[in-house]
Design a protein around this motif. Sequence first.
Motif, PDB file in Angstrom:
ATOM      1  N   MET A   1       0.828  -1.209   0.000  1.00 41.90           N
ATOM      2  CA  MET A   1       0.000   0.000   0.000  1.00 41.90           C
ATOM      3  C   MET A   1       0.858   1.253   0.000  1.00 41.90           C
ATOM      4  N   ARG A   2       1.822   1.335   0.931  1.00 44.06           N
ATOM      5  CA  ARG A   2       2.693   2.505   0.973  1.00 44.06           C
ATOM      6  C   ARG A   2       3.540   2.576  -0.299  1.00 44.06           C
ATOM      7  N   ARG A   3       3.977   1.414  -0.793  1.00 36.26           N
ATOM      8  CA  ARG A   3       4.754   1.384  -2.034  1.00 36.26           C
ATOM      9  C   ARG A   3       3.926   1.946  -3.177  1.00 36.26           C
ATOM     10  N   LYS A   4       2.676   1.566  -3.187  1.00 36.45           N
ATOM     11  CA  LYS A   4       1.779   2.033  -4.231  1.00 36.45           C
ATOM     12  C   LYS A   4       1.589   3.544  -4.158  1.00 36.45           C
ATOM     13  N   GLN A   5       1.396   4.069  -2.946  1.00 36.60           N
ATOM     14  CA  GLN A   5       1.208   5.506  -2.790  1.00 36.60           C
ATOM     15  C   GLN A   5       2.431   6.274  -3.267  1.00 36.60           C
ATOM     16  N   LEU A   6       3.618   5.765  -2.915  1.00 35.71           N
ATOM     17  CA  LEU A   6       4.849   6.421  -3.339  1.00 35.71           C
ATOM     18  C   LEU A   6       4.965   6.395  -4.847  1.00 35.71           C
ATOM     19  N   TRP A   7       4.571   5.254  -5.457  1.00 35.90           N
ATOM     20  CA  TRP A   7       4.634   5.149  -6.918  1.00 35.90           C
ATOM     21  C   TRP A   7       3.734   6.173  -7.566  1.00 35.90           C
TER      22      TRP A   7
ATOM     23  N   TYR B   1      -6.237  -9.451   4.221  1.00 32.78           N
ATOM     24  CA  TYR B   1      -5.329  -8.330   3.952  1.00 32.78           C
ATOM     25  C   TYR B   1      -5.792  -7.095   4.719  1.00 32.78           C
ATOM     26  N   TYR B   2      -7.096  -6.853   4.683  1.00 32.43           N
ATOM     27  CA  TYR B   2      -7.644  -5.680   5.378  1.00 32.43           C
ATOM     28  C   TYR B   2      -7.398  -5.769   6.881  1.00 32.43           C
ATOM     29  N   GLU B   3      -7.661  -6.933   7.465  1.00 33.50           N
ATOM     30  CA  GLU B   3      -7.490  -7.109   8.898  1.00 33.50           C
ATOM     31  C   GLU B   3      -6.030  -6.957   9.316  1.00 33.50           C
ATOM     32  N   ALA B   4      -5.115  -7.415   8.459  1.00 31.34           N
ATOM     33  CA  ALA B   4      -3.682  -7.352   8.773  1.00 31.34           C
ATOM     34  C   ALA B   4      -3.101  -5.959   8.562  1.00 31.34           C
ATOM     35  N   ASN B   5      -3.825  -5.103   7.828  1.00 35.20           N
ATOM     36  CA  ASN B   5      -3.276  -3.778   7.486  1.00 35.20           C
ATOM     37  C   ASN B   5      -4.255  -2.648   7.806  1.00 35.20           C
TER      38      ASN B   5
ATOM     39  N   SER C   1     -13.682   1.583   5.721  1.00 36.53           N
ATOM     40  CA  SER C   1     -14.168   0.232   5.980  1.00 36.53           C
ATOM     41  C   SER C   1     -13.663  -0.720   4.893  1.00 36.53           C
ATOM     42  N   PHE C   2     -13.834  -2.014   5.139  1.00 36.58           N
ATOM     43  CA  PHE C   2     -13.444  -3.023   4.142  1.00 36.58           C
ATOM     44  C   PHE C   2     -14.178  -2.776   2.829  1.00 36.58           C
ATOM     45  N   LYS C   3     -15.445  -2.433   2.908  1.00 36.39           N
ATOM     46  CA  LYS C   3     -16.236  -2.164   1.705  1.00 36.39           C
ATOM     47  C   LYS C   3     -15.658  -0.988   0.922  1.00 36.39           C
TER      48      LYS C   3
END
Length: 298
Positions: free
Chosen positions: A1-7, A145-149, A256-258
């Motif tokens: 996610m952070r990698r994506k934002q930086l990209w 993925y959502y729960e872990a991040n 939210s996850f949604k």
Amino acid sequence: MRRKQLWIVIAALIFINCLTIAFFLSKMNEVTGSGFNEEVVATVGKSNISRQEWLNELESRYGKDVLKDMIDQKVIKEMAAKYKIKVSNEDVEREYRILQTTYSSPSENKKTTEKKWKEHIRNSLLQEEILTRDVKVSEKEMQAYYEANKELFNIPAAYHLSHIIVKSSEEAEKAMKELSQGSSFSALAMERSIEEFSANEGGDIGYLMEGEERYPSEYLQAAKKLKEGTWSDPIKVELGFAIVKLEGKMKGEKYSFKDVKQQIRREIALEQMKTSASTTTFWEEAKVDWFYGNKDAN
């Protein structure tokens, strides 16, 4: 996610630079005649640099990259239409909100900048959707993925600040007096602030959030007590004394996850792909034929 934002930040900066360069290159097609070609844009002693020489150098250095970027944008639109792929305005707005707090360009026209950011974000998301359209990701994977991040989807409040830094408390008090008498904060920052980078931008330092270490924690403490358009009392900092102004505030968001389900699907799908994520994958399908030849697409 952070990698994506930086990209996204890096890609957007490149995109805006490409648009600027493309503007200059386009002048060659807009104007004809030797008068234009021989117009002098700079002189060095007895030597001149003509507009045509300048434009030729721009094309030589950046022409290929600019053209490739322009082709990529059109390919994305073609493929999105072909496969009936769309991204929601909510997805674009969410990415833009995160991007605003990551990168700030106060020297550019705000409306123009926002339009460019959102256009590029939409194209980036469309590209990801096109590239991952055949990748299957289960609901269970996305939920895990959502729960872990979860912390990545909990965006804290962000404060858009400007500051003036002077060396002594006496200078700070003098600045405070001038501000109370109606002096422009940005003009005073350009004139008085000893922090050169922000002074050139009228004191603008962009958005600050909790946990950032770019500026003293006292900045946020002061910002939370300010109303938009007002400034703090002088704050003791390493360089001297700072006066902080609250330009604006964005409230925190907890998604939210949604809200982020489709974003998570793209992220997982991209990680699962064995080939590199590149628009040039679709150049042949889109029947691209360009000046540099398709063998040089990468």
